[in-house]
Design a protein around this motif. Structure first.
Motif, short mmCIF file in Angstrom:
data_model
loop_
_atom_site.label_atom_id
_atom_site.label_comp_id
_atom_site.label_asym_id
_atom_site.label_seq_id
_atom_site.Cartn_x
_atom_site.Cartn_y
_atom_site.Cartn_z
N LEU A 188 0.84 -1.20 0.00
CA LEU A 188 0.00 0.00 0.00
C LEU A 188 0.88 1.26 0.00
O LEU A 188 0.69 2.17 -0.81
N ALA A 226 4.00 1.39 -0.82
CA ALA A 226 4.84 1.40 -2.02
C ALA A 226 4.10 1.99 -3.21
O ALA A 226 4.68 2.70 -4.03
N MET A 227 2.80 1.70 -3.28
CA MET A 227 2.01 2.29 -4.37
C MET A 227 1.88 3.80 -4.19
O MET A 227 1.88 4.56 -5.16
N ARG A 228 1.76 4.24 -2.93
CA ARG A 228 1.77 5.69 -2.68
C ARG A 228 3.09 6.29 -3.14
O ARG A 228 3.14 7.33 -3.79
N ARG A 268 5.22 5.12 -5.38
CA ARG A 268 5.37 5.09 -6.84
C ARG A 268 4.62 6.25 -7.49
O ARG A 268 5.13 6.90 -8.40
N ARG A 269 3.41 6.50 -6.99
CA ARG A 269 2.62 7.59 -7.57
C ARG A 269 3.24 8.95 -7.23
O ARG A 269 3.30 9.85 -8.07
N HIS A 296 6.11 9.53 -9.39
CA HIS A 296 5.63 9.85 -10.74
C HIS A 296 5.20 11.31 -10.83
O HIS A 296 5.51 12.01 -11.81
N GLU A 297 4.50 11.80 -9.83
CA GLU A 297 3.93 13.15 -9.90
C GLU A 297 4.94 14.24 -9.55
O GLU A 297 4.85 15.35 -10.08
N PHE A 324 -11.93 6.89 -7.06
CA PHE A 324 -10.61 7.49 -7.12
C PHE A 324 -10.19 8.11 -5.79
O PHE A 324 -11.01 8.71 -5.09
N ARG A 325 -8.92 7.96 -5.45
CA ARG A 325 -8.34 8.64 -4.28
C ARG A 325 -6.94 9.11 -4.68
O ARG A 325 -6.20 8.38 -5.33
N ASP A 326 -6.59 10.32 -4.29
CA ASP A 326 -5.24 10.84 -4.52
C ASP A 326 -4.30 10.23 -3.48
O ASP A 326 -4.28 10.66 -2.33
N MET A 327 -3.53 9.25 -3.90
CA MET A 327 -2.68 8.54 -2.93
C MET A 327 -1.42 9.30 -2.57
O MET A 327 -0.63 8.85 -1.75
N THR A 328 -1.21 10.48 -3.18
CA THR A 328 -0.05 11.28 -2.79
C THR A 328 -0.41 12.26 -1.67
O THR A 328 0.45 13.01 -1.21
N TYR A 372 -3.24 3.29 -11.93
CA TYR A 372 -2.93 4.49 -11.13
C TYR A 372 -1.56 4.37 -10.47
O TYR A 372 -0.77 5.31 -10.45
N SER A 373 -1.29 3.20 -9.89
CA SER A 373 0.03 2.94 -9.30
C SER A 373 0.20 1.45 -9.13
O SER A 373 -0.76 0.68 -9.26
N ARG A 417 -12.32 2.24 -8.42
CA ARG A 417 -10.92 1.86 -8.35
C ARG A 417 -10.84 0.41 -7.86
O ARG A 417 -11.47 0.05 -6.87
#
Lengths: 384, 134
Positions: free
Chosen positions: A141, A143-145, A147-148, A151-152, A245-249, B64-65, B92
């Motif tokens: 979880l 790690a996906m934050r 990665r995003r 990216h951003e 959708f959720r902004d994971m950053t 998305y990621s 999602r």
């Protein structure tokens, strides 16, 4: 919560065991020394303790009673609190309220966890959760934050690894840390992968630990003398559910909790001298800099690189080493942070002292649960 | 496809069905307010209606990621890739991404598939919905 009708609550005693791996000890055996230390340090008599609040996520039924009876302390209300990584910080909030409201004059709050009983690996999550059932683990979880966020905002893996280096520079100065050694950037980068882009050093260690505080009304604190650290804000929130959708950053839950805590304390992020925040993984520390308002969005690495969040900087974050270095026996973390910040404000943190600290923040959030940012988040502000 | 998927032991058969045209994710649509859900909600989280019908969801989305997972509980075939896929209707979905890490990138289009991702306690293969690069 409005504080108009509430009494001032002070931390009058602290106790903490060095975190580590104690597979041969029971939870009560791990925890009682921390409770004993806090009570002896406070100067209160055991019979003055009006209530006990015990936070543990995976410690099993009646953990508080099992711990307290070891010290012969029983008979008062003992409330056991489970809120994942926020278990003992949530217990702290309940303990604060019980003194602030006038229910009790003196309470003990204890956090305890024994993760070695699971034999290592990632934290066991609830299999009824559909994402867990599809392979979710906490490091993935985060790690996906990461990665995003990379990216951003253009954060690189090497830059992210610097968070771990900083954490262990601090932890190496803390005799209570589970990992008391520095690591180099190369060591962080070359370690075995856990959930990419995280190597082992990006992840908090599995371990056991316990911490305790004694809270008291200002009247009791004055009698005890030299007990000047008060709880200026106590906040518990939960994540907002969505399956969209959720902004994971952006850690919305922490940002919302921080706003609430700062408002209650009547301060802003610029007033914080020291912070112990929930760096379960490297990316978390950076994202929480932004959520607390220590810097703007996308600026966290710049803040780290400037040295501001290191010892000697303008806003040292996790001088204890944080979860990455002090360790994260999950239910124990919230109170361990409270012990750390109280000792910082009292000027007795030793080699990792933040000079002249007057205002400190603690932050424990967590719980891997589908549809929520995190299950729970608890933030406290301490001041003297 | 149908014959093959009959043999698959799905982790959660409520989440996916095998149609002649390929696998389809099963979500929910509230008959009272129209809100979409995945997995299908027993009770609508927008209006609390319990009249939520099963709805086949779009089979393509945007990644998305993701993360390559090397450490996981027993039973999973490690390493595996987990990702969040945003479907065109806003939902999602957490999913295994069945592709070599080098072929995966944030924001790429992905489409639904089925794949083996681990084994059950008896050692039999366990399958689930996955996404692959479109």
């Amino acid at each position: 919560m409005t504080s108009n009708a509430l009494r001032e609550v002070r931390v009058v005693g602290t106790g903490l065991i060095p975190f580590g791996k104690f597979p041969d000890q029971t939870l009560a055996e791990i925890a009682w020394p921390a409770v004993r230390e806090a009570i002896l340090e406070s100067g209160v008599k055991p019979k003055e303790i009006g209530g006990v609040f015990c936070g543990t996520a995976l410690g099993g039924m009646l953990a508080g009673q099992r711990i307290m009876k070891t010290l012969g302390i029983s008979g008062m209300p003992i409330i056991n609190v489970e809120n994942a990584c926020s278990s003992s910080s949530s217990a702290l909030s309940l303990g604060w309220l019980s003194v602030a409201s006038g229910q009790h004059d003196v309470v003990v709050v204890v956090g305890a966890e024994k993760l070695t009983k699971f034999g290592g690996g990632t934290l066991p999550l609830e299999r009824e959760d559909w994402e867990v059932n599809q392979g979710m683990v906490m490091p993935a979880l985060y790690a996906m934050r990461a990665r995003r966020y990379m990216h951003e905002y253009g954060l690189t893996e090497t830059q992210l690894a610097e968070v771990a280096v900083k954490a262990h520079e601090h932890g190496a100065l803390n005799p209570n840390a589970q990992i008391k050694k520095r690591v180099s950037l190369d060591e962080v980068m070359a370690a075995r992968p856990v959930t990419e882009p995280f190597t082992l050093w990006h992840c908090c260690p599995t371990g056991d630990g316990a911490a305790a505080v004694v809270l008291a009304s200002a009247d009791v604190a004055r009698r005890l003398e030299g007990k000047d650290v008060r709880i200026a804000a106590s906040e518990v929130t939960s994540g907002l559910y969505t399956d969209h959708f959720r902004d994971m950053t952006w850690p919305e839950l922490t940002a919302r909790g921080a706003r609430g805590a700062f408002e209650m304390a009547g301060i802003g992020p610029e007033d914080v001298d020291v912070a112990e925040i929930h760096d379960a993984f490297t990316i978390a520390e950076l994202m929480y800099y932004e959520a607390f308002g220590f810097c703007g969005r996308g600026e966290a690495y710049g803040l780290l690189k400037s040295g501001a969040t290191s010892l000697g900087g303008s806003i040292p974050v996790n001088p204890s080493g944080g979860l990455l270095s002090r360790g994260h026996p999950i239910g124990a973390t919230g109170v361990a942070q409270a012990v750390e910040v109280t000792r910082q404000l009292e000027g007795r943190a030793g080699a990792h002292q933040v000079e002249g600290a007057k205002v400190g923040v603690t932050h424990a959030t967590g719980g891997g649960i589908a549809g929520l940012d995190h299950g729970a988040c608890s933030i406290h502000v301490f001041a003297r | 496809m149908t014959a093959d998927t009959d043999l698959l032991k799905l982790i959660n058969p409520a989440l996916v069905e095998a149609a002649a045209s390929g696998p389809r994710l099963l979500g929910g649509a509230c008959r009272a307010c129209g809100a979409r859900s995945f997995p299908r909600a027993a009770v609508c989280t927008d209006c609390l209606s319990i009249d939520v019908e099963t709805l086949a969801l779009p089979s393509e989305g945007r990644l998305y990621s993701y993360s390559v997972v090397h450490q996981a509980p027993k039973g999973w075939d490690v390493p595996y890739v987990l990702g969040y896929v945003d479907l065109p209707d806003g939902l999602r979905v957490l999913a295994h991404i069945a592709a070599p890490p080098a072929a995966i990138a944030i924001d790429q289009q992905v489409r639904l598939a089925l794949g083996v991702v681990g084994t059950d306690a008896a050692g039999a293969p366990l399958s689930t919905y996955t996404f692959v690069p479109a």
